[in-house]
Design an enzyme around this catalytic site. Structure first.
Site, mmCIF file in Angstrom:
data_model
loop_
_atom_site.group_PDB
_atom_site.id
_atom_site.type_symbol
_atom_site.label_atom_id
_atom_site.label_comp_id
_atom_site.label_asym_id
_atom_site.label_seq_id
_atom_site.Cartn_x
_atom_site.Cartn_y
_atom_site.Cartn_z
ATOM 1 N N ARG A 49 51.055 21.056 30.468
ATOM 2 C CA ARG A 49 52.108 22.074 30.264
ATOM 3 C C ARG A 49 51.585 23.496 30.381
ATOM 4 N NH1 ARG A 49 53.287 18.778 25.881
ATOM 5 N NH2 ARG A 49 54.794 17.160 26.402
ATOM 6 N N LYS A 99 55.036 33.328 41.637
ATOM 7 C CA LYS A 99 55.771 32.190 42.202
ATOM 8 C C LYS A 99 54.773 31.127 42.622
ATOM 9 C CE LYS A 99 60.001 34.097 44.203
ATOM 10 N NZ LYS A 99 60.741 34.185 45.479
ATOM 11 N N GLU A 140 54.295 41.164 56.237
ATOM 12 C CA GLU A 140 54.692 41.337 54.835
ATOM 13 C C GLU A 140 54.320 42.746 54.351
ATOM 14 O OE1 GLU A 140 56.456 39.016 53.227
ATOM 15 O OE2 GLU A 140 55.972 37.093 54.163
ATOM 16 N N LYS A 177 54.720 45.322 45.293
ATOM 17 C CA LYS A 177 55.213 44.021 44.849
ATOM 18 C C LYS A 177 55.174 43.929 43.330
ATOM 19 C CE LYS A 177 55.460 39.121 45.351
ATOM 20 N NZ LYS A 177 55.197 37.903 46.100
ATOM 21 N N GLU A 212 63.585 36.750 39.523
ATOM 22 C CA GLU A 212 64.433 36.876 40.697
ATOM 23 C C GLU A 212 65.908 36.752 40.371
ATOM 24 O OE1 GLU A 212 63.311 34.283 43.904
ATOM 25 O OE2 GLU A 212 63.881 35.786 45.363
ATOM 26 N N ARG A 227 64.285 41.532 42.548
ATOM 27 C CA ARG A 227 63.236 40.804 43.258
ATOM 28 C C ARG A 227 63.712 40.227 44.580
ATOM 29 N NH1 ARG A 227 58.461 37.045 40.699
ATOM 30 N NH2 ARG A 227 57.546 36.465 42.688
ATOM 31 N N ASN A 234 62.793 39.416 49.832
ATOM 32 C CA ASN A 234 63.139 38.440 50.865
ATOM 33 C C ASN A 234 63.694 39.084 52.125
ATOM 34 O OD1 ASN A 234 62.359 36.025 49.579
ATOM 35 N ND2 ASN A 234 64.136 36.192 48.231
ATOM 36 N N HIS A 279 63.637 37.318 55.432
ATOM 37 C CA HIS A 279 63.260 35.937 55.151
ATOM 38 C C HIS A 279 64.375 34.925 55.406
ATOM 39 C CE1 HIS A 279 59.620 37.604 53.555
ATOM 40 N NE2 HIS A 279 59.173 36.431 53.171
ATOM 41 N N HIS A 299 63.178 32.086 57.554
ATOM 42 C CA HIS A 299 63.179 30.677 57.142
ATOM 43 C C HIS A 299 63.945 29.823 58.139
ATOM 44 C CE1 HIS A 299 62.429 31.906 52.671
ATOM 45 N NE2 HIS A 299 61.310 31.815 53.352
ATOM 46 N N HIS A 303 54.608 31.673 58.987
ATOM 47 C CA HIS A 303 55.632 32.256 58.120
ATOM 48 C C HIS A 303 55.779 33.761 58.374
ATOM 49 C CE1 HIS A 303 57.910 33.227 54.502
ATOM 50 N NE2 HIS A 303 56.984 34.117 54.192
HETATM 51 N N1 LIG Z 1 54.075 32.420 46.029
HETATM 52 C C1 LIG Z 1 54.637 33.349 46.782
HETATM 53 O O1 LIG Z 1 55.183 34.321 46.269
HETATM 54 C C2 LIG Z 1 54.568 33.203 48.269
HETATM 55 C C3 LIG Z 1 54.898 34.275 49.086
HETATM 56 C C4 LIG Z 1 54.759 34.111 50.449
HETATM 57 C C5 LIG Z 1 54.308 32.924 50.977
HETATM 58 N N2 LIG Z 1 54.012 31.895 50.152
HETATM 59 C C6 LIG Z 1 53.516 30.630 50.667
HETATM 60 O O2 LIG Z 1 52.248 30.856 51.250
HETATM 61 C C7 LIG Z 1 52.026 29.881 52.259
HETATM 62 C C8 LIG Z 1 51.478 30.547 53.462
HETATM 63 O O3 LIG Z 1 50.246 31.147 53.109
HETATM 64 P P1 LIG Z 1 49.168 31.506 54.215
HETATM 65 O O4 LIG Z 1 49.836 32.256 55.269
HETATM 66 O O5 LIG Z 1 48.033 32.114 53.501
HETATM 67 O O6 LIG Z 1 48.814 30.081 54.840
HETATM 68 P P2 LIG Z 1 47.617 29.051 54.537
HETATM 69 O O7 LIG Z 1 47.329 28.999 53.110
HETATM 70 O O8 LIG Z 1 48.031 27.785 55.181
HETATM 71 O O9 LIG Z 1 46.394 29.694 55.304
HETATM 72 C C9 LIG Z 1 46.419 29.800 56.701
HETATM 73 C C10 LIG Z 1 45.194 29.141 57.341
HETATM 74 O O10 LIG Z 1 44.074 30.005 57.181
HETATM 75 C C11 LIG Z 1 42.993 29.287 56.595
HETATM 76 N N3 LIG Z 1 42.217 30.289 55.877
HETATM 77 C C12 LIG Z 1 42.461 30.788 54.646
HETATM 78 N N4 LIG Z 1 41.618 31.772 54.368
HETATM 79 C C13 LIG Z 1 40.798 31.895 55.445
HETATM 80 C C14 LIG Z 1 39.734 32.753 55.763
HETATM 81 N N5 LIG Z 1 39.364 33.739 54.938
HETATM 82 N N6 LIG Z 1 39.109 32.587 56.953
HETATM 83 C C15 LIG Z 1 39.521 31.632 57.815
HETATM 84 N N7 LIG Z 1 40.548 30.816 57.584
HETATM 85 C C16 LIG Z 1 41.177 30.950 56.400
HETATM 86 C C17 LIG Z 1 43.669 28.236 55.783
HETATM 87 O O11 LIG Z 1 42.801 27.176 55.473
HETATM 88 C C18 LIG Z 1 44.814 27.833 56.688
HETATM 89 O O12 LIG Z 1 44.352 26.950 57.676
HETATM 90 C C19 LIG Z 1 53.334 29.177 52.473
HETATM 91 O O13 LIG Z 1 53.284 27.907 51.882
HETATM 92 C C20 LIG Z 1 54.342 30.053 51.747
HETATM 93 O O14 LIG Z 1 55.436 29.317 51.229
HETATM 94 C C21 LIG Z 1 54.127 32.019 48.820
HETATM 95 ZN ZN LIG Z 2 57.139 35.882 53.014
#
Ligand SMILES: NC(=O)c1ccc[n+]([C@@H]2O[C@H](COP(=O)([O-])OP(=O)(O)OC[C@H]3O[C@@H](n4cnc5c(N)ncnc54)[C@H](O)[C@@H]3O)[C@@H](O)[C@H]2O)c1
Ligand SMILES: [Zn+2]
Ligand SMILES: NC(=O)c1ccc[n+]([C@@H]2O[C@H](COP(=O)([O-])OP(=O)(O)OC[C@H]3O[C@@H](n4cnc5c(N)ncnc54)[C@H](O)[C@@H]3O)[C@@H](O)[C@H]2O)c1
Ligand SMILES: [Zn+2]
Lengths: 361, 361
Positions: free
Chosen positions: B119, B141, B183, B225, B235, B239, B243, B246, B250, B263
């Site tokens: 938890r 999030k 972003e 942010k 949100e 907040r 988006n 987005h 999406h 993304h």
């Molecule tokens: N929590 C939130 O508020 C929020 C906001 C936006 C996006 N997200 C989520 O984030 C995700 C996307 O994140 P992302 O774009 O970081 O994708 P990701 O985590 O898949 O990373 C992209 C790729 O880069 C690689 N990588 C990471 N760091 C690296 C580095 N320093 N050098 C080389 N390779 C590296 C990863 O292993 C992966 O293959 C989605 O699931 C999305 O839903 C969450």
């Molecule tokens: Zn985003």
């Protein structure tokens, strides 16, 4: 109707306790709710599903029925996922409300589904077992089991209200009543000696579900739990005292295999063991230990622990999440109505456990 | 080192931004932590795992390595369960700390695992993609995907700190940098016109990962942010402006199949569409739409939306969780640096979407 108010950092909400409360469920649904998901199981739905649905339909909102398989064995991820599947297939949005109608299993799962769906939607607890009415529906603990541990995955997530209909206890098996009463007397033991004495005096009325007695017992239990939880929502301190009897109880449940003893039965027996340990470590008077034993037996719980063997007992207690950094800690009573959470000497613990084995022979 | 403070009802914590910050990770671990679980993936571990482990080992605490398969396709329950399996098999208790080392996928999953394990245990975000550094690691999030929808299961759960090492961006593919920059400019568009203009002026430096420029962009993004999230952790209002772009984005991700566009790429393109919709509904000047289009292209994101066909676009946007009670709502700009969340007339939306299809032919 009795109302108990719960105030925690995570939310404030009322507990409504009344005979026939089921028919007034519409009152618990906020005006801006876009839909209602009634999470329940076939057993409970069979008894009370139509009444609950009819009451909820008075809101004019759509009521989606989600039936989960009955039983602790299904308090797991695949079953939880059935809730998410249904919510998404039916496109319920963030303003939908989950109503969890059932015992602690349905309540814990419905609440955890609400905590996680779209990162949190509102939910109402409608507990239908005594244990759920006096314990699991109050305080915001929600979650599921993992193959390696009970309640290991979950959230602290408060409902918007708890709706308790004392009438529904009529269909509950006697063992379930006994199990619920174990949690009731627990509150007396840890925090309210007067209430413990009241339980001693009314034990027959309670077992017979006398309306006045059972309503008072539920109300007082909710008040006491609400008090503890309001002091410590996330169990960093005081809240731990609610686990009186539970470290032994969990070991019984795990040691015999879940489902052999009901949770409340195991806790009942565990409270007797914890009282014995309290006598050895904190000087709880033998007469008090005898009172704990007598009332636990009188409510219909077993007081003879199963003979798991001392090493296995200790092993089982070590995986319990109340061990921090490996040290075994227990909720112990210096006297009835007072509790402390502290480490117990292994030697005293062994004496309690060895005793149990001897008694059995 | 730059520090940005985040204050939300769910917790206050610092974001530390510095070249080489990875070597100081020990500073982020509380003294009473009983163990550290390093949640990461093989790609990131290959680049930075040993350095991170060595830094964490300076605490003298046990460091458990948990590698999840790389990729959005694994942001699901079975993979999350690998974390719970490892934590339970290794008997980590409630005072253990999760360190999420990776991009947004690892951060969202590591954070959600921390939210649910017993938890809730503490966790530290160590974002290693630009997108994660400016967006996903800030604001609490967390969550996973469900076959019927992205990020549908999760929690609002704040880390105890966010540790950003700008050096790690050196190994990130160029497309990932472009996606992260989308972003970054989003924050300018919705809340800080001056920062948007700064991005226009420094776009080449940003793409080249010039240390000063990228550090400032990350810091300003985190500040903006953090400001939005502090106003509205869950949100319910403000907040939502985060988006921007987005709802279109999406739809692109879902329409083409996840993984075709990143993304951030989809969001970049979606911001151009949202700017066009803003022109039709709120009178955003054509010159401003042109600036959005130009900067989105300059950072390396696609600006031509895929031709999904208008009916499919609308269908895809309707399953997005920003539809409440069925009505389609968008974040729209009356001018650069200001945003509103409101329903858009279907006719204007159709014009934007039809335009896209025409442009493609
Ligand atoms: N929590 C939130 O508020 C929020 C906001 C936006 C996006 N997200 C989520 O984030 C995700 C996307 O994140 P992302 O774009 O970081 O994708 P990701 O985590 O898949 O990373 C992209 C790729 O880069 C690689 N990588 C990471 N760091 C690296 C580095 N320093 N050098 C080389 N390779 C590296 C990863 O292993 C992966 O293959 C989605 O699931 C999305 O839903 C969450
Ligand atoms: Zn985003
Ligand atoms: N969240 C908490 O704080 C908390 C506290 C204590 C226990 N729990 C959890 O609660 C669960 C146990 O709850 P429980 O004892 O209610 O078990 P349960 O939910 O399994 O209910 C027991 C049985 O009674 C049936 N039932 C429920 N209401 C009935 C009614 N009115 N008439 C006839 N049958 C009825 C159920 O279908 C089930 O078969 C455990 O999973 C435990 O971990 C949670
Ligand atoms: Zn209990």
């Amino acid at each position: 109707m009795s109302t108990v108010q719960v105030d925690t950092p995570g939310g404030s909400y009322p507990i409504h306790i009344a005979a026939g409360r089921l028919d007034s469920l519409a009152q618990s649904i906020p005006a801006d709710a876009t839909a209602i998901a009634l999470v329940t199981n076939p057993t409970v739905y069979g008894h009370y599903g139509e009444r609950a649905t009819k009451a909820l339909a008075q809101t004019g909102k759509r009521v989606l029925r989600i039936e989960l398989p009955d039983g602790e064995a299904h308090k797991d991820w695949p079953t939880l996922n059935l809730v998410f599947d249904a919510l998404l297939q039916n496109r319920l949005d963030r303003k939908a409300v989950i109503v969890a109608l059932g015992g602690g299993v349905v309540g814990d799962m419905g609440g955890f589904a609400a905590a996680c769906y779209m990162r949190g939607i509102r939910f109402v607890q409608v507990p239908t077992t005594l244990l759920a009415q006096v314990d699991s529906s109050v305080g915001g603990k929600t979650g599921i089991n993992h193959p390696l541990g009970k309640n290991m995955i979950g959230a602290f997530y408060q409902p918007i209200s708890v709706e308790i209909d004392t009438d529904v206890l009529a269909t509950l098996p006697a063992r379930e009543i006994a199990a619920g009463l174990a949690e009731v007397i627990k509150y007396g033991l840890i925090i309210d000696a007067e209430f413990f004495a009241w339980c001693e005096q009314h034990v027959e009325a309670l077992r017979a579900l006398d309306p006045q007695a059972i309503t008072y017992a539920i109300q007082r239990s909710c008040e006491l739990k609400a008090y503890v939880v309001s002091q410590d929502e996330r169990e960093s301190g005081l809240r731990a005292i609610l686990n009186f009897g539970h470290t032994f109880g969990h070991a019984i449940e795990a040691g015999l295999g879940y489902g052999q003893w009901l949770h409340g039965e195991a806790v009942g027996c565990g409270m007797v063991q914890a009282a014995e340990l309290s006598a050895l470590t904190l000087g709880l008077p033998p007469a008090s230990v005898a009172r704990v034993r007598a009332l636990t037996a009188a409510i219909g719980c077993p007081i003879q622990p199963p003979d798991l063997g001392t090493p296995r007992w200790i092993e089982l207690m070590q995986v319990d999440k109340k061990t921090e950094g490996g040290q075994l800690r227990f909720v112990l009573l210096p006297e009835i109505g007072q509790a402390r959470f502290e480490a117990a000497p292994l030697e005293a613990l062994r004496r309690v456990l060895d005793q149990a084995a001897v008694a059995q022979v």
